[in-house]
Design a protein around this motif. Structure first.
Motif, PDB file in Angstrom:
ATOM      1  N   ARG A   1     -33.965  -0.370  13.807  1.00  0.00           N
ATOM      2  CA  ARG A   1     -35.048  -1.216  14.316  1.00  0.00           C
ATOM      3  C   ARG A   1     -35.357  -2.389  13.389  1.00  0.00           C
ATOM      4  O   ARG A   1     -36.068  -3.320  13.780  1.00  0.00           O
ATOM      5  N   ARG A   2     -34.806  -2.363  12.203  1.00  0.00           N
ATOM      6  CA  ARG A   2     -35.083  -3.433  11.249  1.00  0.00           C
ATOM      7  C   ARG A   2     -34.258  -4.688  11.520  1.00  0.00           C
ATOM      8  O   ARG A   2     -34.595  -5.761  11.009  1.00  0.00           O
ATOM      9  N   PHE A   3     -33.209  -4.598  12.290  1.00  0.00           N
ATOM     10  CA  PHE A   3     -32.281  -5.714  12.424  1.00  0.00           C
ATOM     11  C   PHE A   3     -32.727  -6.717  13.486  1.00  0.00           C
ATOM     12  O   PHE A   3     -32.045  -6.978  14.468  1.00  0.00           O
ATOM     13  N   ARG A   4     -33.918  -7.252  13.239  1.00  0.00           N
ATOM     14  CA  ARG A   4     -34.475  -8.346  14.021  1.00  0.00           C
ATOM     15  C   ARG A   4     -35.096  -9.331  13.037  1.00  0.00           C
ATOM     16  O   ARG A   4     -35.602  -8.918  11.980  1.00  0.00           O
TER      17      ARG A   4
ATOM     18  N   ALA B   1     -27.548  -8.671  14.885  1.00  0.00           N
ATOM     19  CA  ALA B   1     -27.040  -7.751  15.910  1.00  0.00           C
ATOM     20  C   ALA B   1     -25.651  -7.245  15.540  1.00  0.00           C
ATOM     21  O   ALA B   1     -25.310  -6.079  15.790  1.00  0.00           O
ATOM     22  N   LEU B   2     -24.846  -8.118  14.929  1.00  0.00           N
ATOM     23  CA  LEU B   2     -23.510  -7.729  14.492  1.00  0.00           C
ATOM     24  C   LEU B   2     -23.602  -6.670  13.398  1.00  0.00           C
ATOM     25  O   LEU B   2     -22.896  -5.653  13.438  1.00  0.00           O
ATOM     26  N   LEU B   3     -24.476  -6.880  12.420  1.00  0.00           N
ATOM     27  CA  LEU B   3     -24.656  -5.908  11.339  1.00  0.00           C
ATOM     28  C   LEU B   3     -25.229  -4.594  11.875  1.00  0.00           C
ATOM     29  O   LEU B   3     -24.869  -3.512  11.406  1.00  0.00           O
ATOM     30  N   LYS B   4     -26.098  -4.703  12.861  1.00  0.00           N
ATOM     31  CA  LYS B   4     -26.734  -3.515  13.446  1.00  0.00           C
ATOM     32  C   LYS B   4     -25.713  -2.578  14.081  1.00  0.00           C
ATOM     33  O   LYS B   4     -25.928  -1.362  14.141  1.00  0.00           O
ATOM     34  N   ARG B   5     -24.595  -3.151  14.551  1.00  0.00           N
ATOM     35  CA  ARG B   5     -23.570  -2.314  15.191  1.00  0.00           C
ATOM     36  C   ARG B   5     -23.014  -1.267  14.228  1.00  0.00           C
ATOM     37  O   ARG B   5     -22.432  -0.275  14.659  1.00  0.00           O
ATOM     38  N   ASN B   6     -23.191  -1.484  12.912  1.00  0.00           N
ATOM     39  CA  ASN B   6     -22.747  -0.505  11.926  1.00  0.00           C
ATOM     40  C   ASN B   6     -23.534   0.796  11.990  1.00  0.00           C
ATOM     41  O   ASN B   6     -23.159   1.781  11.353  1.00  0.00           O
ATOM     42  N   LEU B   7     -24.631   0.785  12.720  1.00  0.00           N
ATOM     43  CA  LEU B   7     -25.473   1.973  12.836  1.00  0.00           C
ATOM     44  C   LEU B   7     -25.500   2.466  14.282  1.00  0.00           C
ATOM     45  O   LEU B   7     -26.463   3.088  14.716  1.00  0.00           O
ATOM     46  N   SER B   8     -24.443   2.175  15.024  1.00  0.00           N
ATOM     47  CA  SER B   8     -24.375   2.570  16.433  1.00  0.00           C
ATOM     48  C   SER B   8     -23.421   3.748  16.606  1.00  0.00           C
ATOM     49  O   SER B   8     -22.681   4.109  15.695  1.00  0.00           O
ATOM     50  N   GLY B   9     -23.442   4.307  17.782  1.00  0.00           N
ATOM     51  CA  GLY B   9     -22.544   5.431  18.054  1.00  0.00           C
ATOM     52  C   GLY B   9     -23.234   6.759  17.830  1.00  0.00           C
ATOM     53  O   GLY B   9     -24.458   6.862  17.723  1.00  0.00           O
ATOM     54  N   THR B  10     -22.440   7.798  17.717  1.00  0.00           N
ATOM     55  CA  THR B  10     -22.939   9.170  17.657  1.00  0.00           C
ATOM     56  C   THR B  10     -22.729   9.756  16.274  1.00  0.00           C
ATOM     57  O   THR B  10     -21.662   9.603  15.681  1.00  0.00           O
ATOM     58  N   LEU B  11     -23.756  10.427  15.767  1.00  0.00           N
ATOM     59  CA  LEU B  11     -23.619  11.121  14.493  1.00  0.00           C
ATOM     60  C   LEU B  11     -22.562  12.210  14.614  1.00  0.00           C
ATOM     61  O   LEU B  11     -22.533  12.971  15.578  1.00  0.00           O
ATOM     62  N   GLY B  12     -21.692  12.259  13.628  1.00  0.00           N
ATOM     63  CA  GLY B  12     -20.611  13.244  13.654  1.00  0.00           C
ATOM     64  C   GLY B  12     -19.340  12.711  14.267  1.00  0.00           C
ATOM     65  O   GLY B  12     -18.263  13.274  14.049  1.00  0.00           O
ATOM     66  N   ARG B  13     -19.451  11.631  15.060  1.00  0.00           N
ATOM     67  CA  ARG B  13     -18.277  11.009  15.661  1.00  0.00           C
ATOM     68  C   ARG B  13     -18.038   9.613  15.080  1.00  0.00           C
ATOM     69  O   ARG B  13     -17.037   9.371  14.422  1.00  0.00           O
ATOM     70  N   ASN B  14     -18.984   8.709  15.323  1.00  0.00           N
ATOM     71  CA  ASN B  14     -18.875   7.350  14.789  1.00  0.00           C
ATOM     72  C   ASN B  14     -19.594   7.190  13.454  1.00  0.00           C
ATOM     73  O   ASN B  14     -19.218   6.343  12.648  1.00  0.00           O
ATOM     74  N   LEU B  15     -20.617   7.973  13.245  1.00  0.00           N
ATOM     75  CA  LEU B  15     -21.412   7.905  12.016  1.00  0.00           C
ATOM     76  C   LEU B  15     -21.243   9.212  11.248  1.00  0.00           C
ATOM     77  O   LEU B  15     -21.581  10.288  11.754  1.00  0.00           O
ATOM     78  N   VAL B  16     -20.705   9.103  10.044  1.00  0.00           N
ATOM     79  CA  VAL B  16     -20.353  10.288   9.259  1.00  0.00           C
ATOM     80  C   VAL B  16     -21.007  10.202   7.886  1.00  0.00           C
ATOM     81  O   VAL B  16     -20.947   9.169   7.211  1.00  0.00           O
ATOM     82  N   ASP B  17     -21.631  11.295   7.465  1.00  0.00           N
ATOM     83  CA  ASP B  17     -22.208  11.351   6.125  1.00  0.00           C
ATOM     84  C   ASP B  17     -21.106  11.466   5.089  1.00  0.00           C
ATOM     85  O   ASP B  17     -20.200  12.298   5.214  1.00  0.00           O
ATOM     86  N   ILE B  18     -21.184  10.635   4.063  1.00  0.00           N
ATOM     87  CA  ILE B  18     -20.275  10.701   2.923  1.00  0.00           C
ATOM     88  C   ILE B  18     -21.080  11.214   1.733  1.00  0.00           C
ATOM     89  O   ILE B  18     -22.135  10.668   1.409  1.00  0.00           O
ATOM     90  N   SER B  19     -20.589  12.257   1.080  1.00  0.00           N
ATOM     91  CA  SER B  19     -21.299  12.835  -0.062  1.00  0.00           C
ATOM     92  C   SER B  19     -20.531  12.561  -1.353  1.00  0.00           C
ATOM     93  O   SER B  19     -19.309  12.706  -1.397  1.00  0.00           O
ATOM     94  N   PHE B  20     -21.264  12.187  -2.388  1.00  0.00           N
ATOM     95  CA  PHE B  20     -20.689  11.988  -3.711  1.00  0.00           C
ATOM     96  C   PHE B  20     -20.933  13.228  -4.565  1.00  0.00           C
ATOM     97  O   PHE B  20     -22.007  13.841  -4.497  1.00  0.00           O
TER      98      PHE B  20
ATOM     99  N   GLU C   1     -28.435 -17.891  16.185  1.00  0.00           N
ATOM    100  CA  GLU C   1     -27.354 -17.447  15.316  1.00  0.00           C
ATOM    101  C   GLU C   1     -27.817 -16.317  14.397  1.00  0.00           C
ATOM    102  O   GLU C   1     -27.064 -15.370  14.132  1.00  0.00           O
ATOM    103  N   ALA C   2     -29.042 -16.410  13.898  1.00  0.00           N
ATOM    104  CA  ALA C   2     -29.579 -15.351  13.043  1.00  0.00           C
ATOM    105  C   ALA C   2     -29.669 -14.040  13.811  1.00  0.00           C
ATOM    106  O   ALA C   2     -29.317 -12.965  13.286  1.00  0.00           O
TER     107      ALA C   2
ATOM    108  N   LEU D   1     -31.955 -20.051   7.089  1.00  0.00           N
ATOM    109  CA  LEU D   1     -31.607 -21.417   7.454  1.00  0.00           C
ATOM    110  C   LEU D   1     -30.776 -21.499   8.732  1.00  0.00           C
ATOM    111  O   LEU D   1     -30.484 -22.587   9.210  1.00  0.00           O
ATOM    112  N   MET D   2     -30.378 -20.345   9.269  1.00  0.00           N
ATOM    113  CA  MET D   2     -29.619 -20.345  10.515  1.00  0.00           C
ATOM    114  C   MET D   2     -30.551 -20.651  11.682  1.00  0.00           C
ATOM    115  O   MET D   2     -31.739 -20.290  11.651  1.00  0.00           O
ATOM    116  N   PRO D   3     -30.045 -21.284  12.739  1.00  0.00           N
ATOM    117  CA  PRO D   3     -30.824 -21.359  13.979  1.00  0.00           C
ATOM    118  C   PRO D   3     -31.161 -19.948  14.445  1.00  0.00           C
ATOM    119  O   PRO D   3     -30.399 -18.998  14.185  1.00  0.00           O
TER     120      PRO D   3
END
Length: 376
Positions: free
Chosen positions: A11-14, A55-74, A49-50, A44-46
């Protein structure tokens, strides 16, 4: 991260919500060379465009947990002195302001990732004043519990458009539109650190892959120096092989139907209860279904052995990765039947006069190539 936490960051990607002031990145050609690097100010973008950039960056948080979104543990050792984790922390702590660190990160990706054609590497930094939530779940926007700062990385293919013909209204004439290059949605990326329990967790990252059948392990190894779970399609195929190989002659339609129904029921219940944590299914759950279906102890033990060898004894799998909740599929070399899981009882298997048959009880109308037929 669970679904609520992912949704909260999405919800932050606005423009009015985000604190992303600029986006750094580079353009990589087919020869894996950086053609150009940029540090673009979002403010400074119109506005249009902003909004498209966010919206493009937000797509990194789309999809389904366990399928498209996977937890990486260090591992703890990685957090203490690991080179990869140290680079991610330095990028975040510098707010992407150190050109040397950014260039080192670009090269780590470019030298490892295999992507067809040209692509962009995009990096963004954001800070979020996490609103306080009381015990009853009420959000208090004027009370912040902490500031969550994170970086987001996206790898976006750049694809050519095709030449086209368009109509120029003012000139009342047709014109030829030249081919151009468009930025496609991200193929893969990540958020670091993870937003767990509505707080920064430097021991985890949230990894994104657009294609659930391809998780780009080379990228995960280069950026996180760890392993990622097999892609959803690979998990499904492996589970099918484990179940069929273990049960052998006892693997009949009724058993597979029972396993499918049990997992689909768990998914429906999880959705109805609005559970935020991702649903997983254990080996024990499947074992209970097999025993309830009357599968012999020998075959059940074989299933456990094969499951442990393939996935690990304590590994739980996302059920949506191993069954399709929308349909069951019955397939022969020449015929494929897709069945509503809620009506899987309409299918039977029989041996008649020595020949194997799949019987479908026809309730209601029957169509062949869109034409109603009568069965007499």
């Amino acid at each position: 991260m669970n679904e609520k936490e992912v949704a909260e960051i999405r919800r932050r990607f606005r423009p009015e919500k985000s604190n992303i002031t600029h986006v750094r990145g580079c353009y990589v050609n087919e020869k894996r060379e950086i053609v150009s690097a940029f540090d673009q100010s979002v403010s400074l973008m119109p506005q249009e465009e902003a909004e498209k950039m966010l919206a493009l960056l937000k797509r990194n948080l789309s999809g389904t947990l366990g399928r498209n979104l996977v937890d990486i543990s260090f591992a703890t050792k990685q957090v203490l002195d690991g080179e990869e984790h140290g680079l991610l922390m330095a990028l975040r702590d510098s707010r992407l302001g150190d050109p040397g660190l950014v260039e080192a990160f670009y090269q780590r990706i470019i030298q490892t990732v295999r992507m067809e054609g040209q692509y962009l590497i995009l990096l963004a930094y954001d800070t979020y004043d996490v609103p306080y939530r009381s015990r009853d779940g009420e959000r208090q926007d004027d009370a912040s519990s902490e500031v969550y700062s994170y970086i987001l990385c996206s790898l976006c293919p750049v694809k050519p458009t095709k030449p086209a013909l368009y109509y120029d209204v003012p000139e009342n004439a047709f014109r030829s539109a030249r081919a151009d290059w468009l930025v496609a949605p991200p193929e893969l990326g990540f958020l670091f650190p993870a937003f767990d329990d509505r707080s920064a967790n430097i021991y985890n990252a949230l990894y994104y892959t657009r294609d659930a059948a391809e998780n780009h392990p080379e990228f995960v190894d280069a950026v996180f120096r760890t392993q990622v779970s097999p892609p959803a399609q690979a998990q499904k195929e492996a589970f099918q092989a484990v179940l069929g190989g273990a049960l052998e002659s006892e693997c009949n339609y009724e058993v597979v139907q029972a396993v499918h129904d049990r997992l689909c029921g768990m998914m429906e219940e999880h959705k109805a209860n609005k559970e935020p944590e991702p649903l997983t299914v254990s080996k024990r759950t499947v074992k209970n279904v097999l025993e309830a279906c009357g599968v012999s102890g020998e075959r059940v033990a074989a299933f456990e052995e094969k499951y442990d060898a393939e996935f690990g004894a304590d590994t739980a799998l996302p059920p949506r990765n191993i069954v399709d909740a929308r349909q069951m599929e019955v397939r022969t070399p020449d015929v494929t039947i897709r069945v509503n899981p809620e009506r899987s009882d309409l299918i039977e298997t029989r041996v008649i006069n020595g020949a194997k048959y799949i019987l479908i009880r026809a309730e209601g109308g029957v169509e062949v190539d869109g034409i109603d037929i009568h069965i007499s």
